[in-house]
Motif scaffolding. Sequence first.
Motif, PDB file in Angstrom:
ATOM      1  N   SER A 344       0.831  -1.204   0.000  1.00 33.04           N
ATOM      2  CA  SER A 344       0.000   0.000   0.000  1.00 33.04           C
ATOM      3  C   SER A 344       0.865   1.254   0.000  1.00 33.04           C
ATOM      4  O   SER A 344       0.592   2.215  -0.725  1.00 33.04           O
ATOM      5  CB  SER A 344      -0.918  -0.008   1.228  1.00 33.04           C
ATOM      6  OG  SER A 344      -1.654   1.190   1.314  1.00 33.04           O
ATOM      7  N   GLN A 347       2.299   1.776  -3.449  1.00 31.90           N
ATOM      8  CA  GLN A 347       1.301   2.234  -4.411  1.00 31.90           C
ATOM      9  C   GLN A 347       1.015   3.725  -4.259  1.00 31.90           C
ATOM     10  O   GLN A 347       0.832   4.440  -5.239  1.00 31.90           O
ATOM     11  CB  GLN A 347       0.019   1.425  -4.244  1.00 31.90           C
ATOM     12  CG  GLN A 347      -0.986   1.624  -5.372  1.00 31.90           C
ATOM     13  CD  GLN A 347      -2.108   0.610  -5.305  1.00 31.90           C
ATOM     14  OE1 GLN A 347      -2.605   0.313  -4.225  1.00 31.90           O
ATOM     15  NE2 GLN A 347      -2.499   0.069  -6.440  1.00 31.90           N
ATOM     16  N   HIS A 348       0.997   4.211  -3.010  1.00 35.15           N
ATOM     17  CA  HIS A 348       0.735   5.626  -2.786  1.00 35.15           C
ATOM     18  C   HIS A 348       1.927   6.503  -3.157  1.00 35.15           C
ATOM     19  O   HIS A 348       1.773   7.707  -3.375  1.00 35.15           O
ATOM     20  CB  HIS A 348       0.348   5.866  -1.324  1.00 35.15           C
ATOM     21  CG  HIS A 348      -1.064   5.483  -1.012  1.00 35.15           C
ATOM     22  ND1 HIS A 348      -1.433   4.184  -0.744  1.00 35.15           N
ATOM     23  CD2 HIS A 348      -2.206   6.211  -0.951  1.00 35.15           C
ATOM     24  CE1 HIS A 348      -2.735   4.135  -0.521  1.00 35.15           C
ATOM     25  NE2 HIS A 348      -3.225   5.343  -0.639  1.00 35.15           N
ATOM     26  N   ASP A 352       4.308   0.342  -8.713  1.00 31.88           N
ATOM     27  CA  ASP A 352       3.295  -0.698  -8.567  1.00 31.88           C
ATOM     28  C   ASP A 352       3.827  -1.787  -7.651  1.00 31.88           C
ATOM     29  O   ASP A 352       4.948  -2.274  -7.847  1.00 31.88           O
ATOM     30  CB  ASP A 352       2.963  -1.316  -9.932  1.00 31.88           C
ATOM     31  CG  ASP A 352       1.874  -0.539 -10.651  1.00 31.88           C
ATOM     32  OD1 ASP A 352       1.216   0.275  -9.987  1.00 31.88           O
ATOM     33  OD2 ASP A 352       1.705  -0.738 -11.864  1.00 31.88           O
ATOM     34  N   GLY A 364       0.938  -6.698  -9.583  1.00 32.54           N
ATOM     35  CA  GLY A 364      -0.065  -6.742  -8.531  1.00 32.54           C
ATOM     36  C   GLY A 364      -0.727  -8.088  -8.372  1.00 32.54           C
ATOM     37  O   GLY A 364      -1.710  -8.207  -7.666  1.00 32.54           O
TER      38      GLY A 364
END
Length: 400
Positions: A344, A347-348, A352, A364
């Motif tokens: 997470s 991703q932020h 990826d 992913g």
Amino acid sequence: MARLALGEALTNLVWARATSLADVRASVNWMYAAKMKGEGAAMWDAAISLRDAMIDLGVACDGGKDSLSMAAAAGGETVMAPGNLVVSAYVGCPDITQVVTPDLKLGADGVLVHVDLAEGRRRMGGSALAQAYDQLGNDCPDVTSAALKGMWEATQSLLAAGHLSAGHDISDGGIATTLLEMAFAGNCGISADLPLPAHAADQPHGALGSLFAEELGLVLEVASANAQAVLDTYKAHGIPASVIGKVSAGRAVELTVAGAPAVSGDVAALRDSWEETSFVLERMQSSEETVSQEQAGLKDAKAPKWVLPFTPAFTPADKLAASDKGLAAPMLDTLASAAVAAASAAQHCGPDPLLRGGLNGDRGASDGGSSTLQQQLAALAQLGGFLAPGGVPGRANGRP
């Protein structure tokens, strides 16, 4: 015991801003010698008490475990552990910056407030002090669901308003231990005066009851300008709260009961006494020189100052939406919570995340099935970096 176990879980959890009391979930560990006479019935009583308290508060138990063989035959006699119940609670935290820690921070502007959840009682049964004198006592502490709910709502509102600078629950060792631990953590002095027990049944305990009764409650540090607002908030929720002392910029600790001296000394000297057992054990496994250096360093310990060399900013939206972003792989071979958290974060930030099985080249992918070594090496060549969120290779969440 069941109500106290739940109450202590909540008085530990309340220091972080939570979504709501109704969102609290708990894991419960039952440890009883259930086959021994009377123990099964005692466990049943505890279960009923815990159920009723949870229903009153609107919280729920969503798991746990049991250890029901807490007795063993040894030397011709049966040794039985006392029944015990451990409640571990958790809840969503919408803002991780709204958290209060026990270390005192305000110096001479700090005011100490006692939040009493025991309706003035100071029962000594089962306390650490009683056990130190090889006693159990008759009356043990208790708490009502109404007191826990009022405490939770008032404390959470004060957290949201930014009126609390430090806080600690009262449990093992009583309020005297709570106050000292806060002073030790802040490396500063305090002065506090506690009233004698008011309830007739508790008066024989005298100053010992005031200092060491393990009735549930809180001790807060608040700025002098906010003290009255804090007291008014608890009063509005039906919870007694009172100013019992203040923080000092010096190092002297003074605890009194109805004006009579009880505990006094320099905070560093008192902390040395508090931690002496730990240092004795440490000297058995480390060098005398390093342990002495550590012990001496605590006398002038200061909290670290964290400074960011940059101004944090969100990753631009166009970068997050790009189709040619790099890949980052959490270094765990399982979808453990740490791997998901690391994914997470990646991703932020932009890359990826490539989770387990993703080494077959699918971004992913959470379960890539089998892939050849050549496919895995080809996927590795695409990676822009690895994330190491924790855990042990070859294990799930550090477990075999």
